[in-house]
Design a protein around this motif. Sequence first.
Motif, PDB file in Angstrom:
ATOM      1  N   LEU A  49       0.833  -1.195   0.000  1.00 22.34           N
ATOM      2  CA  LEU A  49       0.000   0.000   0.000  1.00 22.34           C
ATOM      3  C   LEU A  49       0.870   1.247   0.000  1.00 22.34           C
ATOM      4  O   LEU A  49       1.925   1.274   0.607  1.00 22.34           O
ATOM      5  CB  LEU A  49      -0.888   0.008   1.250  1.00 22.34           C
ATOM      6  CG  LEU A  49      -1.996  -1.028   1.276  1.00 22.34           C
ATOM      7  CD1 LEU A  49      -2.637  -1.086   2.652  1.00 22.34           C
ATOM      8  CD2 LEU A  49      -3.040  -0.691   0.231  1.00 22.34           C
ATOM      9  N   ARG A  68       2.102   4.646   1.263  1.00 25.06           N
ATOM     10  CA  ARG A  68       2.073   5.275   2.585  1.00 25.06           C
ATOM     11  C   ARG A  68       1.961   6.785   2.420  1.00 25.06           C
ATOM     12  O   ARG A  68       2.663   7.381   1.604  1.00 25.06           O
ATOM     13  CB  ARG A  68       3.327   4.911   3.374  1.00 25.06           C
ATOM     14  CG  ARG A  68       3.463   3.414   3.605  1.00 25.06           C
ATOM     15  CD  ARG A  68       4.706   3.078   4.392  1.00 25.06           C
ATOM     16  NE  ARG A  68       5.900   3.665   3.779  1.00 25.06           N
ATOM     17  CZ  ARG A  68       6.971   4.038   4.462  1.00 25.06           C
ATOM     18  NH1 ARG A  68       7.017   3.871   5.767  1.00 25.06           N
ATOM     19  NH2 ARG A  68       8.000   4.563   3.847  1.00 25.06           N
ATOM     20  N   VAL A  81      -9.465  10.619   5.356  1.00 22.18           N
ATOM     21  CA  VAL A  81      -9.052   9.367   5.969  1.00 22.18           C
ATOM     22  C   VAL A  81     -10.227   8.775   6.734  1.00 22.18           C
ATOM     23  O   VAL A  81     -10.922   9.487   7.466  1.00 22.18           O
ATOM     24  CB  VAL A  81      -7.880   9.592   6.948  1.00 22.18           C
ATOM     25  CG1 VAL A  81      -7.529   8.299   7.679  1.00 22.18           C
ATOM     26  CG2 VAL A  81      -6.669  10.130   6.221  1.00 22.18           C
ATOM     27  N   LYS A 125      -7.478   4.517   6.428  1.00 19.45           N
ATOM     28  CA  LYS A 125      -7.336   4.423   4.974  1.00 19.45           C
ATOM     29  C   LYS A 125      -7.533   5.789   4.329  1.00 19.45           C
ATOM     30  O   LYS A 125      -8.465   6.515   4.676  1.00 19.45           O
ATOM     31  CB  LYS A 125      -8.388   3.465   4.395  1.00 19.45           C
ATOM     32  CG  LYS A 125      -8.181   2.011   4.744  1.00 19.45           C
ATOM     33  CD  LYS A 125      -9.223   1.193   4.001  1.00 19.45           C
ATOM     34  CE  LYS A 125      -9.123  -0.289   4.337  1.00 19.45           C
ATOM     35  NZ  LYS A 125     -10.130  -1.063   3.569  1.00 19.45           N
ATOM     36  N   TYR A 143      -8.612   8.088   1.236  1.00 17.56           N
ATOM     37  CA  TYR A 143      -9.481   8.008   0.065  1.00 17.56           C
ATOM     38  C   TYR A 143      -9.482   9.319  -0.720  1.00 17.56           C
ATOM     39  O   TYR A 143      -9.458  10.401  -0.138  1.00 17.56           O
ATOM     40  CB  TYR A 143     -10.923   7.719   0.491  1.00 17.56           C
ATOM     41  CG  TYR A 143     -11.130   6.335   1.037  1.00 17.56           C
ATOM     42  CD1 TYR A 143     -11.279   5.250   0.180  1.00 17.56           C
ATOM     43  CD2 TYR A 143     -11.172   6.109   2.407  1.00 17.56           C
ATOM     44  CE1 TYR A 143     -11.473   3.973   0.669  1.00 17.56           C
ATOM     45  CE2 TYR A 143     -11.365   4.831   2.913  1.00 17.56           C
ATOM     46  CZ  TYR A 143     -11.513   3.767   2.035  1.00 17.56           C
ATOM     47  OH  TYR A 143     -11.700   2.496   2.528  1.00 17.56           O
ATOM     48  N   ASP A 203     -16.556   1.605   3.359  1.00 21.51           N
ATOM     49  CA  ASP A 203     -15.542   0.704   2.819  1.00 21.51           C
ATOM     50  C   ASP A 203     -15.971   0.198   1.437  1.00 21.51           C
ATOM     51  O   ASP A 203     -15.172   0.156   0.494  1.00 21.51           O
ATOM     52  CB  ASP A 203     -15.348  -0.472   3.782  1.00 21.51           C
ATOM     53  CG  ASP A 203     -13.922  -0.975   3.787  1.00 21.51           C
ATOM     54  OD1 ASP A 203     -13.095  -0.439   3.012  1.00 21.51           O
ATOM     55  OD2 ASP A 203     -13.632  -1.896   4.550  1.00 21.51           O
ATOM     56  N   ARG A 232     -14.732   1.916  -2.479  1.00 24.82           N
ATOM     57  CA  ARG A 232     -13.825   0.949  -3.096  1.00 24.82           C
ATOM     58  C   ARG A 232     -13.416   1.497  -4.467  1.00 24.82           C
ATOM     59  O   ARG A 232     -14.247   1.949  -5.237  1.00 24.82           O
ATOM     60  CB  ARG A 232     -14.517  -0.403  -3.246  1.00 24.82           C
ATOM     61  CG  ARG A 232     -13.582  -1.472  -3.777  1.00 24.82           C
ATOM     62  CD  ARG A 232     -14.090  -2.844  -3.442  1.00 24.82           C
ATOM     63  NE  ARG A 232     -14.112  -3.069  -1.989  1.00 24.82           N
ATOM     64  CZ  ARG A 232     -14.928  -3.923  -1.376  1.00 24.82           C
ATOM     65  NH1 ARG A 232     -15.810  -4.607  -2.077  1.00 24.82           N
ATOM     66  NH2 ARG A 232     -14.876  -4.090  -0.071  1.00 24.82           N
ATOM     67  N   GLU A 240      -9.487   4.270  -2.999  1.00 27.09           N
ATOM     68  CA  GLU A 240      -8.448   4.195  -1.991  1.00 27.09           C
ATOM     69  C   GLU A 240      -7.091   4.596  -2.574  1.00 27.09           C
ATOM     70  O   GLU A 240      -6.715   4.142  -3.654  1.00 27.09           O
ATOM     71  CB  GLU A 240      -8.372   2.783  -1.406  1.00 27.09           C
ATOM     72  CG  GLU A 240      -7.648   2.758  -0.089  1.00 27.09           C
ATOM     73  CD  GLU A 240      -7.562   1.365   0.525  1.00 27.09           C
ATOM     74  OE1 GLU A 240      -6.751   1.199   1.447  1.00 27.09           O
ATOM     75  OE2 GLU A 240      -8.285   0.461   0.075  1.00 27.09           O
ATOM     76  N   ILE A 261      -2.506   4.224   2.825  1.00 27.17           N
ATOM     77  CA  ILE A 261      -2.750   4.244   4.267  1.00 27.17           C
ATOM     78  C   ILE A 261      -1.993   5.393   4.915  1.00 27.17           C
ATOM     79  O   ILE A 261      -0.901   5.770   4.488  1.00 27.17           O
ATOM     80  CB  ILE A 261      -2.357   2.919   4.962  1.00 27.17           C
ATOM     81  CG1 ILE A 261      -0.911   2.549   4.627  1.00 27.17           C
ATOM     82  CG2 ILE A 261      -3.290   1.793   4.581  1.00 27.17           C
ATOM     83  CD1 ILE A 261      -0.318   1.560   5.606  1.00 27.17           C
TER      84      ILE A 261
END
Length: 92
Positions: free
Chosen positions: A5, A7, A29, A33, A35, A73, A77, A80, A83
Amino acid sequence: PFVPLRRIAPSELATHGARKNETKTYWTVLEGKVYDMTPYLPYHPGGEKELLRVAGKDGTKLFNLTHPWVNWDNMLRGCEVGILVSENEMLK
Ligand code: HEM
């Protein structure tokens, strides 16, 4: 194959806020996560303005205060970006 992922530190997140934003994309966030909310802005039942309140920062609290029943979530989808990590974590 394992795809790590991306960062993202708070300082980068902040460049996607509601004001002084040269990127023209709006990030938030949720539960750690990150977005990109930009494609969703015109579709939010609560309006764009409410979404922009959490642009460039952690939206978890406000989101859960407003509509804890919404399945973000699933909805986000594909939006994203990565993180959230601390600035220190970023240097490692
Ligand atoms: C309504 C999604 C963030 C304020 C809704 C609804 C969805 C949604 C699906 C309809 C819920 C229902 O009718 O049961 C999202 C997503 C968000 C987000 C995916 C994050 C990216 C926020 C934030 C606020 C907010 C940060 C700020 C306070 C509202 C309000 C409504 C609403 C006020 C009610 C609109 C109405 O029924 O008139 N949102 N929301 N939302 N949202 Fe959000």
